[in-house]
Scaffold this active site. Structure first.
Site, PDB file in Angstrom:
ATOM      1  N   THR A 135       1.702   3.446  -6.771  1.00 21.36           N
ATOM      2  CA  THR A 135       2.022   3.853  -5.416  1.00 21.36           C
ATOM      3  C   THR A 135       1.306   5.170  -5.117  1.00 21.36           C
ATOM      4  O   THR A 135       0.470   5.625  -5.904  1.00 21.36           O
ATOM      5  CB  THR A 135       3.554   3.994  -5.234  1.00 21.36           C
ATOM      6  OG1 THR A 135       3.852   4.265  -3.856  1.00 21.36           O
ATOM      7  CG2 THR A 135       4.124   5.108  -6.098  1.00 21.36           C
ATOM      8  N   VAL A 149       0.862  -1.180   0.000  1.00 25.21           N
ATOM      9  CA  VAL A 149       0.000   0.000   0.000  1.00 25.21           C
ATOM     10  C   VAL A 149       0.894   1.223   0.000  1.00 25.21           C
ATOM     11  O   VAL A 149       1.901   1.279   0.716  1.00 25.21           O
ATOM     12  CB  VAL A 149      -0.916   0.019   1.240  1.00 25.21           C
ATOM     13  CG1 VAL A 149      -1.784   1.278   1.239  1.00 25.21           C
ATOM     14  CG2 VAL A 149      -1.784  -1.226   1.292  1.00 25.21           C
ATOM     15  N   CYS A 150       0.528   2.214  -0.825  1.00 23.95           N
ATOM     16  CA  CYS A 150       1.240   3.497  -0.810  1.00 23.95           C
ATOM     17  C   CYS A 150       2.716   3.276  -1.139  1.00 23.95           C
ATOM     18  O   CYS A 150       3.054   2.528  -2.049  1.00 23.95           O
ATOM     19  CB  CYS A 150       1.029   4.142   0.561  1.00 23.95           C
ATOM     20  SG  CYS A 150       1.370   5.904   0.664  1.00 23.95           S
ATOM     21  N   THR A 151       3.619   3.925  -0.395  1.00 26.16           N
ATOM     22  CA  THR A 151       5.056   3.813  -0.684  1.00 26.16           C
ATOM     23  C   THR A 151       5.644   2.498  -0.198  1.00 26.16           C
ATOM     24  O   THR A 151       6.860   2.288  -0.300  1.00 26.16           O
ATOM     25  CB  THR A 151       5.827   4.993  -0.062  1.00 26.16           C
ATOM     26  OG1 THR A 151       5.507   5.099   1.324  1.00 26.16           O
ATOM     27  CG2 THR A 151       5.469   6.294  -0.759  1.00 26.16           C
ATOM     28  N   GLY A 152       4.800   1.594   0.299  1.00 26.41           N
ATOM     29  CA  GLY A 152       5.278   0.244   0.572  1.00 26.41           C
ATOM     30  C   GLY A 152       5.768  -0.425  -0.702  1.00 26.41           C
ATOM     31  O   GLY A 152       6.540  -1.384  -0.651  1.00 26.41           O
TER      32      GLY A 152
END
Length: 339
Positions: free
Chosen positions: A175, A155-158
């Site tokens: 992202t 999720v996101c910048t993961g």
């Protein structure tokens, strides 16, 4: 004649085997921290202790949530809610077991460190100070050493963590909107998409920022347990903004392929308990039932067999191919269709 008799025996053997498989199927309660977590049931239904819908034991997954200090709350809390209700066992991992602060507000004590974390079916990574994870060689090495991982999820910048570990090489990903340029510039082997709520490569799923993680998690549930399981989860969470399939799906196991069955034929006014009447309506691709001015979702399992939000079956019946009513039990009262 002999061939016909042989075919009948083969069919009976298949039906008997199918019945044996169904009888041996086990069901468990989604983890809620109570003693019912350990109970095993021999049929589907609702847990009498916590009122959660039972799920098939063989469909349960173990998911490792890697959390770093500064991780975004909704990044991991949203998918955690989805996976928990869907019946998966979620545990948290960090570089060590020291408490971390999520957004400087929520204190989280990881269940495990990268040195003692158990095996998982799914690895999940989240945004919020993600650099502390993807710039740490020991964390990346831990990821690379994990075996038998069925899915990677971010999720996101993961997504940067997966990219640094080489998991996104040659794949398509997305992202957080403010980090798209960074992912594209720093990881040229990744095909970065800017207009996707989530991207499904098959066994690797990346999502856009924050709330998009809920959509990606629901999508993974749909892949693993079927669309109905995801719809029940979204309904339970009262997540009304979810649009099934609203992402870039590059894998062949697309759970949103339509069956071609016309659900609108089930609409109409029907009898109900205690002389009441209920109305089945079809809207936005789903069948719903109106009971005392409240709409409840109804899910098609197969042909004329449906189920409600709690997984209780609804058996529609026909005469001469025309729908005449439904039963709530196979041999129960027939509630007739009125119009």
């Amino acid at each position: 004649m002999k061939r016909t008799i042989l075919n009948v025996f083969i069919l009976l053997a298949i039906l008997q085997l199918s019945a044996q498989v169904q009888v041996s199927q086990q069901y468990i309660c989604p983890p809620c921290g109570s003693h019912c977590d350990e109970a095993v049931h021999d049929k589907p239904g609702v847990c009498s202790h916590c009122n959660m819908l039972l799920i098939r034991k063989d469909q349960s997954k173990t998911i490792a949530f890697y959390l770093q200090d500064g991780v975004e709350v909704l990044d991991f809390a949203g998918p955690m809610e989805v996976f928990s209700y869907a019946g998966y066992k979620v545990f948290t991992v960090s570089k060590d077991k020291d408490p971390i602060k999520s957004q400087g507000i929520l204190t989280v004590t990881p269940d495990y460190s990268i040195n003692d974390a158990p095996e998982a079916d799914i690895l999940a990574f989240f945004g919020g100070n993600a650099r502390s994870a993807y710039a740490d060689e020991s964390v990346i090495n831990w990821i690379k050493k994990q075996e038998d991982i069925q899915y990677h999820f971010s999720v996101c910048t993961g997504a940067f963590v997966l990219a640094e570990a080489g998991i996104l090489d040659g794949k398509t990903a997305t992202t957080f909107h403010n980090a798209l340029d960074g992912l594209e510039n720093n990881y040229p082997k990744v095909d970065v998409r800017r207009d996707a709520r989530f991207v499904d490569n098959g066994n690797v799923i990346t999502t856009a920022g924050i709330s998009a993680g809920i959509d990606g998690a629901l999508h993974l549930v749909a892949k693993l347990q079927g669309l109905n399981a995801a719809k029940r989860t979204a309904y339970y969470m009262e997540y009304d903004n979810w649009v099934p399939g609203d992402g870039l799906i590059l894998s062949e196991d697309n759970p949103y392929k339509t069956s071609g069955i016309n659900l609108s034929e089930y609409t109409g006014l029907y009898e109900f308990k205690d002389g009441a009447k209920i109305k089945f309506e079809f809207s936005e691709g789903d069948l719903k039932v109106l009971i005392e001015d409240i709409y409840y979702p109804i899910f098609q399992e197969t042909n004329d067999l449906f189920s409600d939000a709690d997984g209780e079956p609804i058996y529609f019946e026909r005469e001469g191919g025309i729908l005449t009513g439904y039963r709530l039990e196979p041999d129960g009262k027939l509630f007739r269709k009125l119009k």
